[in-house]
Scaffold this motif. Structure first.
Motif, PDB file in Angstrom:
ATOM      1  N   LEU A   1     -12.962 -18.627  -2.641  1.00 23.51           N
ATOM      2  CA  LEU A   1     -12.873 -20.067  -2.917  1.00 23.51           C
ATOM      3  C   LEU A   1     -13.594 -20.360  -4.231  1.00 23.51           C
ATOM      4  O   LEU A   1     -14.792 -20.095  -4.364  1.00 23.51           O
ATOM      5  CB  LEU A   1     -13.510 -20.881  -1.791  1.00 23.51           C
ATOM      6  CG  LEU A   1     -13.629 -22.391  -2.009  1.00 23.51           C
ATOM      7  CD1 LEU A   1     -12.268 -23.035  -2.213  1.00 23.51           C
ATOM      8  CD2 LEU A   1     -14.354 -23.064  -0.832  1.00 23.51           C
TER       9      LEU A   1
ATOM     10  N   ASN B   1      -6.735 -28.040  -2.780  1.00 21.54           N
ATOM     11  CA  ASN B   1      -5.344 -28.481  -2.838  1.00 21.54           C
ATOM     12  C   ASN B   1      -5.083 -29.451  -3.974  1.00 21.54           C
ATOM     13  O   ASN B   1      -4.089 -29.351  -4.677  1.00 21.54           O
ATOM     14  CB  ASN B   1      -4.943 -29.132  -1.518  1.00 21.54           C
ATOM     15  CG  ASN B   1      -3.460 -29.456  -1.468  1.00 21.54           C
ATOM     16  OD1 ASN B   1      -2.631 -28.566  -1.320  1.00 21.54           O
ATOM     17  ND2 ASN B   1      -3.105 -30.732  -1.605  1.00 21.54           N
TER      18      ASN B   1
ATOM     19  N   SER C   1      -8.463 -19.859  -3.481  1.00 24.48           N
ATOM     20  CA  SER C   1      -8.225 -21.291  -3.323  1.00 24.48           C
ATOM     21  C   SER C   1      -9.014 -22.031  -4.395  1.00 24.48           C
ATOM     22  O   SER C   1     -10.193 -21.742  -4.626  1.00 24.48           O
ATOM     23  CB  SER C   1      -8.671 -21.775  -1.947  1.00 24.48           C
ATOM     24  OG  SER C   1      -8.689 -23.201  -1.914  1.00 24.48           O
TER      25      SER C   1
ATOM     26  N   TRP D   1      -4.566 -27.185   1.718  1.00 26.11           N
ATOM     27  CA  TRP D   1      -4.346 -25.921   1.003  1.00 26.11           C
ATOM     28  C   TRP D   1      -3.759 -24.882   1.956  1.00 26.11           C
ATOM     29  O   TRP D   1      -2.818 -24.159   1.591  1.00 26.11           O
ATOM     30  CB  TRP D   1      -5.667 -25.416   0.420  1.00 26.11           C
ATOM     31  CG  TRP D   1      -5.467 -24.307  -0.577  1.00 26.11           C
ATOM     32  CD1 TRP D   1      -5.342 -24.423  -1.929  1.00 26.11           C
ATOM     33  CD2 TRP D   1      -5.353 -22.906  -0.286  1.00 26.11           C
ATOM     34  NE1 TRP D   1      -5.161 -23.187  -2.505  1.00 26.11           N
ATOM     35  CE2 TRP D   1      -5.164 -22.228  -1.524  1.00 26.11           C
ATOM     36  CE3 TRP D   1      -5.406 -22.151   0.876  1.00 26.11           C
ATOM     37  CZ2 TRP D   1      -5.018 -20.846  -1.614  1.00 26.11           C
ATOM     38  CZ3 TRP D   1      -5.247 -20.767   0.794  1.00 26.11           C
ATOM     39  CH2 TRP D   1      -5.055 -20.134  -0.436  1.00 26.11           C
ATOM     40  N   GLN D   2      -4.307 -24.811   3.150  1.00 25.04           N
ATOM     41  CA  GLN D   2      -3.786 -23.849   4.117  1.00 25.04           C
ATOM     42  C   GLN D   2      -2.332 -24.139   4.470  1.00 25.04           C
ATOM     43  O   GLN D   2      -1.539 -23.216   4.707  1.00 25.04           O
ATOM     44  CB  GLN D   2      -4.650 -23.850   5.387  1.00 25.04           C
ATOM     45  CG  GLN D   2      -6.089 -23.400   5.186  1.00 25.04           C
ATOM     46  CD  GLN D   2      -6.228 -21.931   4.813  1.00 25.04           C
ATOM     47  OE1 GLN D   2      -5.289 -21.158   4.937  1.00 25.04           O
ATOM     48  NE2 GLN D   2      -7.409 -21.537   4.351  1.00 25.04           N
TER      49      GLN D   2
END
Length: 448
Positions: free
Chosen positions: A378, A345, A342, A364-365
């Motif tokens: 991350l 977002n 990640s 993001w999820q």
């Protein structure tokens, strides 16, 4: 109104990125000057005194992964067992001598074949020459999307180009660098009750080799870059290679090595000893414009009036069809040994208020995970962190929230030291160098 809002958002994001790049350049320039002074003093003192093959078979590196281990193993078996001798050579070239020996020993009449026994003896001898390398010495170099057409660069900027990245790979190789997997930094250990903890990893490389991790940030091929001197997306070609689509200035679309992934794949195919046990890189994904150049985020399917800030400028998309096409590329990358991370977002600072971080992580999820799968890595966007250099603890609400989302490997910007690593029972945190130009690459290497 929508166009103005988009313009303001893009202007703020780009201005923030320019400010961070300028601060990073100043910080690195200061470090370079100090180290140059120290080096000159040292030289003067001396003068006065003397006058003159495959990630798939690696075990114990991680408990969880973005890749399907069964599928990876199938790919390894299919690729290796058709020509076991050549496959063993590849494994040995990438310092996995145990696996190379195992492949040779599995061959028919291996015990009676003098050539096979000679190769086994050679691999055993080479294995004895390997030296243990502490994971704390592993560097991490992180790159942006590469510019294909230099004429498209904005005035006054010097973004990293495809040719410069190829030059960087060659310089790293010539300098003794070896690419390792981010998961090589620590081993996940499970106790009898199923609890997982991390221990610092140890790599085994020839004397003098310097391990490093490679990542790429924001592999979304955003609207403002795609078709404007940059590649537009990643695809799987007819030969099964992951390559880029690139729209030329004349309007024709071609495919080839136009960004990090295919450039690195080509380099490793030509220099297999550049990769430790088949390591590739880690791709940091965002969700604001989709994944890997595919317009997958659900809000890109609706109109401007319904909340899509890009609709007026770029239209709307069949996001479900885009997601299905993207998943094919995602799986090919996973099978090839690439990791996903990640990168937030939409460029939200995770050093901001908890609610802002939480919102971005949740987005993001919602936008990326359904397409690329979950991840435990991350890379903090905007060169931020969620705490100081001291340990993360459960008193840190941001850490506990991200931990609950499954994150265990955290990558933060490190400007002053060539390498920095923190391995704790519950997480791994590594310092990275964000390299956005060839000049920045040179300044980072000056830290040696």
């Amino acid at each position: 109104m929508t166009d103005k809002r988009l313009s303001d958002e893009e202007r703020r994001r780009r201005a923030g990125m320019r400010r961070r790049q300028e601060l990073r350049r100043k910080r690195r320039r200061k470090v370079m000057i100090m180290r140059l002074i120290i080096a000159l003093i040292g030289v003067f003192a001396v003068f006065l005194a003397v006058w003159g093959i495959s990630s798939a078979i690696r075990e114990g590196k991680k408990l969880t992964s973005t890749a399907d281990d069964g599928q990876k193993e199938a790919v390894v078996q299919a690729a290796g067992m058709s020509e076991p001798g050549k496959y063993a050579e590849l494994l040995a070239a990438q310092y996995d001598y145990d696996s190379a020996i195992a492949v040779l020993e599995s061959m028919e009449n291996a015990k009676k074949d003098e050539a096979i026994q000679a190769a086994i003896g050679e691999y055993k001898a080479e294995k004895e020459k390997l030296a243990a390398v502490d994971a704390s010495s592993v560097r991490h170099f992180s790159f942006p999307t590469l510019l294909v057409n230099e004429a498209a660069a904005a005035e006054g900027t010097s973004p990293l180009t495809v040719e410069q990245f190829r030059q960087i790979l060659q310089e790293l190789y010539d300098g003794g660098y070896v690419l390792v997997d981010l998961y090589d930094l620590a081993s996940a250990v499970k106790d009898e009750e199923g609890n997982v903890s991390y221990e610092a990893g140890v790599l085994y490389l020839p004397e003098g080799k310097k391990p490093f991790v490679l990542s790429q940030r924001d592999v979304s091929y955003p609207f403002e870059k795609a078709g404007n001197g940059y590649a537009s997306r990643l695809i799987v070609d007819d030969e099964g290679r992951v390559v880029n689509e690139y729209k030329q200035p004349d309007g024709n679309t071609v495919t080839g090595d136009y960004d990090i992934v295919p450039c690195l794949e080509t380099f490793i195919s030509e220099h297999p000893d550049f990769s430790y046990r088949g390591a590739k890189g880690t791709l940091g994904l965002t969700g604001y414009n989709g994944v890997l150049g595919y317009r997958t985020s659900p809000y890109l399917a609706v109109s401007a009036a319904e909340g899509n800030p890009y609709a007026d400028g770029y239209g709307t998309f069949d996001t479900e069809a885009e997601a299905e096409s993207c998943k094919t590329v995602v799986q090919a990358l996973k099978n090839g040994g690439w990791n996903f991370a990640s990168y937030g977002n939409s460029y939200t600072s995770y050093g901001s208020e908890f609610s802002q971080m939480q919102s971005d992580a949740d987005q993001w999820q919602a936008n990326v995970a359904p397409v690329a799968g979950g991840t435990d890595i991350l890379i903090f966007p905007c060169e931020t962190d969620i705490g100081s250099w001291s340990d993360y603890t459960d008193e840190n609400t941001k850490y506990t929230y991200l931990k609950d989302q499954g994150f265990r490997f955290f990558c933060i910007e490190e400007g002053d030291n060539l390498s920095w690593l923190q391995v704790r029972a519950g997480y791994v945190r590594q310092g990275i160098h964000e390299i956005d130009s060839y000049e920045e690459f040179q300044s980072v290497l000056a830290l040696e």
